[in-house]
Design a protein around this motif. Structure first.
Motif, mmCIF file in Angstrom:
data_model
loop_
_atom_site.group_PDB
_atom_site.id
_atom_site.type_symbol
_atom_site.label_atom_id
_atom_site.label_comp_id
_atom_site.label_asym_id
_atom_site.label_seq_id
_atom_site.Cartn_x
_atom_site.Cartn_y
_atom_site.Cartn_z
ATOM 1 N N ALA A 100 74.110 5.623 14.553
ATOM 2 C CA ALA A 100 75.955 5.256 14.259
ATOM 3 C C ALA A 100 76.292 4.235 13.760
ATOM 4 O O ALA A 100 77.585 4.265 13.298
ATOM 5 C CB ALA A 100 76.551 5.193 16.071
ATOM 6 N N GLU A 101 75.690 3.195 13.451
ATOM 7 C CA GLU A 101 75.337 1.928 13.298
ATOM 8 C C GLU A 101 75.883 2.699 11.169
ATOM 9 O O GLU A 101 76.763 1.683 11.005
ATOM 10 C CB GLU A 101 75.037 1.068 13.078
ATOM 11 C CG GLU A 101 74.646 -0.062 12.040
ATOM 12 C CD GLU A 101 73.493 -0.971 12.075
ATOM 13 O OE1 GLU A 101 73.293 -1.458 11.549
ATOM 14 O OE2 GLU A 101 72.517 -0.952 13.275
ATOM 15 N N LYS A 102 74.683 3.243 10.699
ATOM 16 C CA LYS A 102 75.169 3.694 8.812
ATOM 17 C C LYS A 102 76.466 4.646 9.202
ATOM 18 O O LYS A 102 77.166 4.659 7.888
ATOM 19 C CB LYS A 102 73.223 4.639 9.267
ATOM 20 C CG LYS A 102 72.953 3.724 9.136
ATOM 21 C CD LYS A 102 71.990 3.229 7.868
ATOM 22 C CE LYS A 102 70.201 2.871 7.604
ATOM 23 N NZ LYS A 102 70.431 1.750 6.324
ATOM 24 N N LEU A 103 76.453 5.709 10.393
ATOM 25 C CA LEU A 103 77.180 6.295 10.073
ATOM 26 C C LEU A 103 78.644 5.790 10.406
ATOM 27 O O LEU A 103 79.887 5.598 8.883
ATOM 28 C CB LEU A 103 77.641 7.389 10.891
ATOM 29 C CG LEU A 103 76.180 8.505 11.459
ATOM 30 C CD1 LEU A 103 76.521 9.088 12.667
ATOM 31 C CD2 LEU A 103 76.726 9.218 10.146
ATOM 32 N N ASN A 104 79.403 4.022 10.689
ATOM 33 C CA ASN A 104 80.076 4.377 10.660
ATOM 34 C C ASN A 104 80.230 2.856 9.873
ATOM 35 O O ASN A 104 81.487 2.375 8.904
ATOM 36 C CB ASN A 104 80.465 2.725 12.057
ATOM 37 C CG ASN A 104 80.691 3.488 12.968
ATOM 38 O OD1 ASN A 104 81.371 4.081 13.424
ATOM 39 N ND2 ASN A 104 80.350 2.955 13.945
ATOM 40 N N ALA A 105 78.977 2.527 8.845
ATOM 41 C CA ALA A 105 79.018 2.331 7.254
ATOM 42 C C ALA A 105 79.437 2.965 5.973
ATOM 43 O O ALA A 105 79.557 2.946 5.204
ATOM 44 C CB ALA A 105 77.569 1.224 7.636
ATOM 45 N N GLY A 106 79.523 4.056 7.006
ATOM 46 C CA GLY A 106 80.229 4.787 5.567
ATOM 47 C C GLY A 106 78.666 6.225 5.420
ATOM 48 O O GLY A 106 79.016 6.539 3.963
ATOM 49 N N TYR A 107 77.681 6.100 5.803
ATOM 50 C CA TYR A 107 76.674 7.174 5.022
ATOM 51 C C TYR A 107 77.149 8.625 5.161
ATOM 52 O O TYR A 107 77.684 8.650 6.339
ATOM 53 C CB TYR A 107 75.440 6.322 5.863
ATOM 54 C CG TYR A 107 74.574 7.290 5.488
ATOM 55 C CD1 TYR A 107 73.315 7.130 4.517
ATOM 56 C CD2 TYR A 107 74.113 8.614 5.924
ATOM 57 C CE1 TYR A 107 72.430 7.854 3.882
ATOM 58 C CE2 TYR A 107 73.083 9.524 5.592
ATOM 59 C CZ TYR A 107 72.314 9.121 4.877
ATOM 60 O OH TYR A 107 71.030 10.000 3.944
#
Length: 167
Positions: A100-107
């Motif tokens: 979730a953190e990576k997706l929120n960061a734009g991954y």
């Protein structure tokens, strides 16, 4: 999925293992035990624990247990990506704890080598962070019908690495 969206039913568990293909190559969605008209979100997560398709789930589903037709659209985009990679695991290099953190960061999922630009764009549209920016299944069905009925390639098998076994 278009039909489910029209009925106001959220599948919640869309992943490749729940798509059946008949002899005419028509895809059928299965496993409605977790659908929104059958079970609530908290019960879904408790019941599905250990078998939940986190790598196919939308960011809002991972973080807030929010499931809508737009989270099903995200899952559909990941299913398309999985298909275009000939079965690679989405976000394989990311630990689920950090997904979730990576997706929120734009991954974003990388572009599959055999995926034409229009289909690649569709995958990206499906996996937008904001559910409001994702298309409806009606739009996706229309676009896919257009893609498959035109002479322009939406698959480029010649671009796939030789070691995969495509000649």
């Amino acid at each position: 999925m278009k039909h489910l969206e029209e009925l106001g039913i959220v599948h919640r568990y869309l992943s490749p293992k729940h798509i059946l293909v008949d002899w005419s190559l028509h895809c059928k969605i299965s496993n409605f035990g977790y659908a929104s008209n059958v079970i609530d979100s908290a019960s879904f997560m408790a019941k599905a624990e250990g078998s939940c398709p986190e790598r196919w789930m939308a960011i809002e589903s991972l973080v807030d247990l929010k499931f809508t037709s737009k989270s099903d659209v995200w899952a559909f985009g990941v299913v398309l990506w999985h298909t275009m990679t000939l079965g690679e695991t989405p976000y394989a290099s990311i630990n689920l704890i950090h997904l979730a953190e990576k997706l929120n960061a734009g991954y974003e999922l990388p572009r599959p080598p055999i995926c034409g630009q229009k289909l690649c764009d569709m995958i990206k549209q499906c996996c937008q962070i904001s559910p409001l920016q994702r298309p409806k299944f009606e739009e996706l069905a229309s676009a896919l019908n257009t893609y498959t009925n035109t002479a322009k390639a939406y698959l480029d098998l010649m671009s796939y690495p030789k070691h995969v076994g495509i000649d």
